[in-house]
Enzyme design. Structure first.
Site, PDB file in Angstrom:
ATOM      1  CB  THR A 246      -0.907   0.018   1.241  1.00  0.00           C
ATOM      2  OG1 THR A 246      -1.706  -1.167   1.253  1.00  0.00           O
ATOM      3  CG2 THR A 246      -1.820   1.232   1.234  1.00  0.00           C
ATOM      4  N   GLY A 247       0.489   2.240  -0.817  1.00  0.00           N
ATOM      5  CA  GLY A 247       1.228   3.493  -0.863  1.00  0.00           C
ATOM      6  C   GLY A 247       1.579   3.875  -2.290  1.00  0.00           C
TER       7      GLY A 247
ATOM      8  CB  THR B 264       6.699   3.077  -3.737  1.00  0.00           C
ATOM      9  OG1 THR B 264       7.209   4.332  -3.294  1.00  0.00           O
ATOM     10  CG2 THR B 264       7.777   2.362  -4.531  1.00  0.00           C
TER      11      THR B 264
ATOM     12  CG  ASP C  56       3.981  -2.617   1.367  1.00  0.00           C
ATOM     13  OD1 ASP C  56       3.804  -1.545   0.752  1.00  0.00           O
ATOM     14  OD2 ASP C  56       3.298  -2.950   2.355  1.00  0.00           O
TER      15      ASP C  56
ATOM     16  CG  ASP D 164       6.645   4.326   7.065  1.00  0.00           C
ATOM     17  OD1 ASP D 164       6.269   4.969   6.083  1.00  0.00           O
ATOM     18  OD2 ASP D 164       5.891   3.621   7.757  1.00  0.00           O
TER      19      ASP D 164
ATOM     20  NE  ARG E 145       4.999   8.641   8.990  1.00  0.00           N
ATOM     21  CZ  ARG E 145       4.804   9.392  10.077  1.00  0.00           C
ATOM     22  NH1 ARG E 145       5.051   8.892  11.275  1.00  0.00           N
ATOM     23  NH2 ARG E 145       4.357  10.615   9.958  1.00  0.00           N
TER      24      ARG E 145
ATOM     25  CD  GLU F 221       1.075  -2.152   5.202  1.00  0.00           C
ATOM     26  OE1 GLU F 221       0.726  -1.319   4.356  1.00  0.00           O
ATOM     27  OE2 GLU F 221       1.808  -1.867   6.176  1.00  0.00           O
TER      28      GLU F 221
END
Length: 223
Positions: free
Chosen positions: A25-26, A28, A81, A84, A96, A103
């Protein structure tokens, strides 16, 4: 092409035909999802994917990937994935966002877990740049926080608007904590042994590979 997209494309080298791939998730991870779909179509691969969040599930659907429900799985072949924080010994900090449990479940269940990130995420020790996220039971968070206060200090995370508390996709609260303890193995165990804690953002000794990028130059961290 920006670094985030370039490093996501680099991770495609580790995708094999007839496999189940976990989607992170995110921003990237979104690039990885997009290019995984392009690779699957171009090479006519038989790939199934499992999402780590509602966001990655929506991205997978948008790009036409074949989703499989997590409740049908016992393991997966690959999980990719972002992170941080990443250390040279491949300890990772995540969380975050709000999907710690899913995850980490996918990361630990994968035959290979690969982190993709830019060099700004590289640290000498976990907790160097960010507080450590801790997912806790919603109905007893005050008791859990009181126990965690014995070893560190932190607060309940608020939402982006600042007018309510953040809630994970599993319906739990998130605490963001800082600790004096620098032994990451000991700290992780101490947090997890605290009653009411569901999961911690410390990914200790479960990462197989990290692909780091700076101004287009890719560095591979492996043990």
């Amino acid at each position: 092409m920006e670094d985030k997209e370039k490093i996501a494309i680099e991770a495609l080298k580790y995708v094999e035909n007839n496999s189940i791939v976990g989607l992170g998730t995110g921003s990237t991870a979104n690039f990885f999802i997009k290019h995984l779909a392009l690779k699957t179509k171009k090479e006519k691969l038989n790939i199934h994917v499992v999402a780590s969040s509602t966001v990655s599930e929506l991205e997978a659907n948008k790009h036409g990937l074949k989703l499989i429900s997590i409740d049908l799985l016992e393991d997966i072949d690959l999980y990719v994935d972002g992170a941080d924080e990443v250390t040279d010994d491949l300890n990772v900090l995540k969380g975050r966002g709000y999907d710690l449990v899913k995850e980490k479940l996918l990361a630990q269940s994968a035959k290979k877990f690969i982190v993709i990130a830019d060099q700004s995420k590289h640290v000498s020790a976990i907790g160097e740049k960010y507080p450590i996220p801790i997912e806790v039971m919603k109905n007893s968070w005050r008791l859990t926080k009181k126990l965690l206060d014995r070893i560190g200090h932190g607060e309940l995370r608020k939402n982006s608007a600042g007018d309510a508390f953040s809630i994970s996709s599993a319906g739990n609260y998130i605490l963001d904590y800082q600790f004096k303890e620098k032994d990451i193995k000991k700290l992780n165990e101490e947090i997890l042994s605290t009653p009411g804690v569901i999961e911690t953002g410390i990914f200790y000794k479960i990462t197989n590979l990290a692909l780091m990028i700076t101004n287009g130059d890719i560095r591979i961290i492996s043990l």
